[in-house]
Enzyme design. Sequence first.
Site, PDB file in Angstrom:
ATOM      1  N   GLY A 207       0.824  -1.203   0.000  1.00 50.81           N
ATOM      2  CA  GLY A 207       0.000   0.000   0.000  1.00 50.81           C
ATOM      3  C   GLY A 207       0.855   1.249   0.000  1.00 50.81           C
ATOM      4  O   GLY A 207       2.079   1.194   0.133  1.00 50.81           O
ATOM      5  N   GLY A 210       2.259   5.607   4.701  1.00 54.37           N
ATOM      6  CA  GLY A 210       1.413   6.255   5.696  1.00 54.37           C
ATOM      7  C   GLY A 210       0.064   5.617   5.917  1.00 54.37           C
ATOM      8  O   GLY A 210      -0.764   6.157   6.667  1.00 54.37           O
ATOM      9  N   GLY A 212      -0.469   2.637   7.309  1.00 51.39           N
ATOM     10  CA  GLY A 212      -0.524   1.860   8.543  1.00 51.39           C
ATOM     11  C   GLY A 212      -0.021   0.442   8.432  1.00 51.39           C
ATOM     12  O   GLY A 212      -0.415  -0.410   9.235  1.00 51.39           O
ATOM     13  N   LYS A 213       0.869   0.144   7.471  1.00 56.84           N
ATOM     14  CA  LYS A 213       1.370  -1.234   7.331  1.00 56.84           C
ATOM     15  C   LYS A 213       2.199  -1.637   8.548  1.00 56.84           C
ATOM     16  O   LYS A 213       2.003  -2.708   9.123  1.00 56.84           O
ATOM     17  CB  LYS A 213       2.198  -1.347   6.043  1.00 56.84           C
ATOM     18  N   THR A 214       3.120  -0.773   8.948  1.00 58.93           N
ATOM     19  CA  THR A 214       3.948  -1.085  10.114  1.00 58.93           C
ATOM     20  C   THR A 214       3.117  -1.095  11.392  1.00 58.93           C
ATOM     21  O   THR A 214       3.340  -1.917  12.288  1.00 58.93           O
ATOM     22  CB  THR A 214       5.089  -0.053  10.223  1.00 58.93           C
ATOM     23  N   HIS A 428      -9.362  35.149  -9.835  1.00 60.13           N
ATOM     24  CA  HIS A 428      -8.879  33.814 -10.213  1.00 60.13           C
ATOM     25  C   HIS A 428      -9.606  32.733  -9.415  1.00 60.13           C
ATOM     26  O   HIS A 428     -10.114  31.755  -9.996  1.00 60.13           O
ATOM     27  CB  HIS A 428      -7.367  33.745  -9.960  1.00 60.13           C
ATOM     28  N   GLU A 429      -9.685  32.886  -8.096  1.00 61.00           N
ATOM     29  CA  GLU A 429     -10.315  31.863  -7.268  1.00 61.00           C
ATOM     30  C   GLU A 429     -11.827  31.808  -7.479  1.00 61.00           C
ATOM     31  O   GLU A 429     -12.417  30.727  -7.491  1.00 61.00           O
ATOM     32  CB  GLU A 429      -9.995  32.105  -5.785  1.00 61.00           C
TER      33      GLU A 429
END
Length: 605
Positions: A207, A210, A212-214, A428-429
């Site tokens: 995956g 970050g 969560g494998k470990t 622009h926004e």
Amino acid sequence: MNEVKTPKKPLIFYYCVALLLLLLFNFLAMPWMAQRQVKEVDYGTFMSMTLDGNIGQVEVQETENQIFFTDKDNTTVYKTGMMPDPDLTQRLFDSGAEFTGEIIEQTDPLLSLLLTWILPVVIFVALGQYMTKRLMKNAGGPNAMMFGKGKSNARVYVKSSEGIKFSDVAGEDEAKENLAEIVEYLHDPSKYREIGASMPKGILLVGPPGTGKTMLAKAVAGEANVPFFSMSGSEFVEMFVGMGASKVRDLFSQAKEKAPCIVFIDEIDAIGKKRDGQYGGNDEREQTLNQLLTEMDGFEENTGVIILAATNRPESLDPALTRPGRFDRRVPVELPDLQGRIAILKVHAKKIKVADDVDWSKIARMASGASGAELANIVNEAALRAVRDNRRFATQADLEESIEVVIAGYQKKNAIMTDEEKRIVAYHEIGHALVAAMQTHSAPVQKITIVPRTSGALGYTMQVDEGNHYLMSQAELENKIATLTGGRSAEELVFHSVSTGASNDIEQATKLARSMITRYGMSKDFDMVAMETVTNQYLGGDTSLACSAETQAEIDRQVVALVKQQHAKAMKILEENRAKLDQLAQYLYEKETITGEEFMDILQK
């Protein structure tokens, strides 16, 4: 989860102790032993021996006011004090004495040789023999003698009430279900043996970073009442050939002694890459991989050692490693969906004080696409912001602001834009937001701001989907490209010029248009032919074209035509709603930050 550690003294410690003992011996014992053989006599005895011609060597130390001399056979050293005697030198010369300045050092050549050369060599040889036997005993044989390099450095954990449990891991229900089955098998294997089932030898967690494998591996260690060996793939790589394979043997030897147990290898792609067979490659890495393959699938049956491994690059692993019989099961640990993000946020929120009225569903929708590590960072940033504002708990506003911090960085409070730049950014926004609002299949606008951020953005428009979307139609992708071109279109329409503020919009629009043509089969000319391949899907998704130069030129033409088409559509939408564009841009210019509700209220009036 408590790590079981064996206290060890480094090799340099023993050599330092030996060196210190030698220095003390040379500085203290040597002078004392040398001076023990000096016989002190009076000046009269010295005069008598001189007159009798019974002096061999003599050393006069005027600064110390003393005389050292030997008998005729140079067997005994004598010492006496000096007296006023102007004829001393002539009498010594007449007696046949030999003048020297090294009488003390030459006292006993055999003893000096023994203490200066032979003794240090004996000490260091004995120390070397002792350390060699010790290393061979600890590392498991002659292949592991090179200063302990062949010994596995795996960390061993035992069950602890303070360790991570499955209840502490949220958003990965399928992965937890797979791993919970492993834990249950280790606790009660007879239930599986009755039906003839056997547990997989290896489980591969794959995956993005970050996710969560470990942490899932740590949760297995917290749940299982068995020894848990943890080691990184890079720890097998050594400078000396054969040391990595020796570490693998030692690791599995320890694991078999404590079976049933779990061995976790993090970032296994460091040693598990495909063997290309080319000369000049990393022979040490390939030997380590071959040893790992042998240990995982040798002649012996599964003795209760289960291998967990994690990687971000499953496509780079050797096929012999990922085949059934070694890593029988692949467990995807993907980015969490909406419900998973809500659960993860609530788990991390237990560690801080949070207001009771926080809408976790809204926060999770705003954090779409975030990994578990990013969600933990969002919660922590909210707590830090509450402390900076001297509040005792984090609020909804803190969590929303922390999402913006993770996405775009902190607000640049000292950045001062001119009025003209501020108006350009406002138009622009609003151009982005207005084009998005006037199209169907477009995510609602959540927030619009023209406050500069540390990431370099002078402003941004946040859109938040109401739920999970696993598929996107061609119309939705085209609308997204039109929304990305809305900012530049507003600048062209109002100021009749363009600025550098649309660089990121241009990059995203081009990338999306190219993917539609080369990967998603949304081109009538190419139909369902893939022109582009993706590698490292979990690490950014690098792409490479797999077509001729003529086809690449045609792809470029179609990308330009698609972006131009959506750019023209965005310009038309803004021209038809010019009055709303001016009204909203002026409102944003004055307020600097507006919510999606404020935007829609003005738009619908």
